[in-house]
Design a protein around this motif. Sequence first.
Motif, PDB file in Angstrom:
ATOM      1  N   UNK A  26      35.051  68.153  53.535  1.00 14.43           N
ATOM      2  CA  UNK A  26      35.515  69.007  52.445  1.00 14.43           C
ATOM      3  C   UNK A  26      34.458  69.201  51.365  1.00 14.43           C
ATOM      4  N   UNK A  27      33.681  68.142  51.115  1.00  9.37           N
ATOM      5  CA  UNK A  27      32.693  68.215  50.038  1.00  9.37           C
ATOM      6  C   UNK A  27      31.305  68.583  50.539  1.00  9.37           C
ATOM      7  N   UNK A  28      31.149  68.744  51.856  1.00  5.13           N
ATOM      8  CA  UNK A  28      29.860  69.142  52.413  1.00  5.13           C
ATOM      9  C   UNK A  28      28.777  68.082  52.255  1.00  5.13           C
ATOM     10  N   UNK A  29      29.159  66.815  52.426  1.00  7.05           N
ATOM     11  CA  UNK A  29      28.206  65.711  52.296  1.00  7.05           C
ATOM     12  C   UNK A  29      27.836  65.216  53.694  1.00  7.05           C
ATOM     13  N   UNK A  56      38.521  65.901  34.239  1.00  9.58           N
ATOM     14  CA  UNK A  56      38.353  67.252  34.782  1.00  9.58           C
ATOM     15  C   UNK A  56      39.065  68.322  33.958  1.00  9.58           C
ATOM     16  N   UNK A  57      39.796  67.944  32.934  1.00  3.15           N
ATOM     17  CA  UNK A  57      40.545  68.905  32.133  1.00  3.15           C
ATOM     18  C   UNK A  57      39.613  69.987  31.599  1.00  3.15           C
ATOM     19  N   UNK A  58      39.979  71.224  31.880  1.00  3.01           N
ATOM     20  CA  UNK A  58      39.210  72.357  31.387  1.00  3.01           C
ATOM     21  C   UNK A  58      38.002  72.722  32.235  1.00  3.01           C
ATOM     22  N   UNK A  59      37.694  71.909  33.242  1.00  2.00           N
ATOM     23  CA  UNK A  59      36.531  72.197  34.096  1.00  2.00           C
ATOM     24  C   UNK A  59      36.884  73.279  35.113  1.00  2.00           C
ATOM     25  N   UNK A  60      35.923  74.121  35.405  1.00  2.00           N
ATOM     26  CA  UNK A  60      36.104  75.177  36.410  1.00  2.00           C
ATOM     27  C   UNK A  60      36.005  74.568  37.803  1.00  2.00           C
ATOM     28  N   UNK A  61      36.624  75.219  38.762  1.00  2.00           N
ATOM     29  CA  UNK A  61      36.657  74.719  40.142  1.00  2.00           C
ATOM     30  C   UNK A  61      35.263  74.409  40.701  1.00  2.00           C
ATOM     31  N   UNK A  62      34.259  75.274  40.522  1.00  2.00           N
ATOM     32  CA  UNK A  62      32.932  74.933  41.064  1.00  2.00           C
ATOM     33  C   UNK A  62      32.352  73.648  40.449  1.00  2.00           C
ATOM     34  N   UNK A  63      32.607  73.429  39.166  1.00  5.99           N
ATOM     35  CA  UNK A  63      32.125  72.206  38.523  1.00  5.99           C
ATOM     36  C   UNK A  63      32.868  70.978  39.056  1.00  5.99           C
ATOM     37  N   UNK A  64      34.175  71.090  39.239  1.00  7.84           N
ATOM     38  CA  UNK A  64      34.968  69.977  39.777  1.00  7.84           C
ATOM     39  C   UNK A  64      34.461  69.618  41.165  1.00  7.84           C
ATOM     40  N   UNK A  65      34.253  70.640  42.005  1.00  2.00           N
ATOM     41  CA  UNK A  65      33.747  70.409  43.367  1.00  2.00           C
ATOM     42  C   UNK A  65      32.388  69.720  43.323  1.00  2.00           C
ATOM     43  N   UNK A  66      31.502  70.185  42.457  1.00  2.00           N
ATOM     44  CA  UNK A  66      30.157  69.605  42.365  1.00  2.00           C
ATOM     45  C   UNK A  66      30.223  68.151  41.900  1.00  2.00           C
ATOM     46  N   UNK A  67      31.093  67.863  40.948  1.00  5.23           N
ATOM     47  CA  UNK A  67      31.220  66.489  40.453  1.00  5.23           C
ATOM     48  C   UNK A  67      31.823  65.578  41.512  1.00  5.23           C
ATOM     49  N   UNK A  68      32.805  66.065  42.254  1.00  5.36           N
ATOM     50  CA  UNK A  68      33.398  65.271  43.337  1.00  5.36           C
ATOM     51  C   UNK A  68      32.357  65.003  44.427  1.00  5.36           C
ATOM     52  N   UNK A  69      31.585  66.020  44.752  1.00  7.62           N
ATOM     53  CA  UNK A  69      30.536  65.857  45.755  1.00  7.62           C
ATOM     54  C   UNK A  69      29.525  64.809  45.292  1.00  7.62           C
ATOM     55  N   UNK A  70      29.125  64.870  44.032  1.00  4.73           N
ATOM     56  CA  UNK A  70      28.166  63.903  43.501  1.00  4.73           C
ATOM     57  C   UNK A  70      28.728  62.484  43.547  1.00  4.73           C
TER      58      UNK A  70
END
Length: 113
Positions: A26-29, A56-70
């Motif tokens: 899902x996270x492409x790792x 994650x409050x207020x974060x956009x989906x691409x930022x949430x995905x990037x943070x989860x991936x990291x």
Amino acid sequence: MINSSPAAGILDRLSKASSAEDFFSLLGVDYDPKIVNVARLHILKRMGQYFAKEQFTGAAEPEIRARCKAMLEQAYADFVASTPIDQRVFKVLKDAVADPNKPAAFVPLSELK
């Protein structure tokens, strides 16, 4: 594998993941299956520890995905660099070294019924 709508947010999709491999997919790792086979629960537990510190409050989906991936990449890297025993993410492993002078628990067979 997860049957979730691509339109669903990454947090929703991760909450439905049923295996470590699902998280990586899902996270492409990229990952080495040999490491995941040995440390899958440890990696996910460590990711959960990192996740608990995030907001994650207020974060956009691409930022949430990037943070989860990291977070997953960092958790995975922790176990590429050392072993689950060295990292001690679970209480039982922490307790095993909490007091090195404490004698190991011993229950004689005669006490078992």
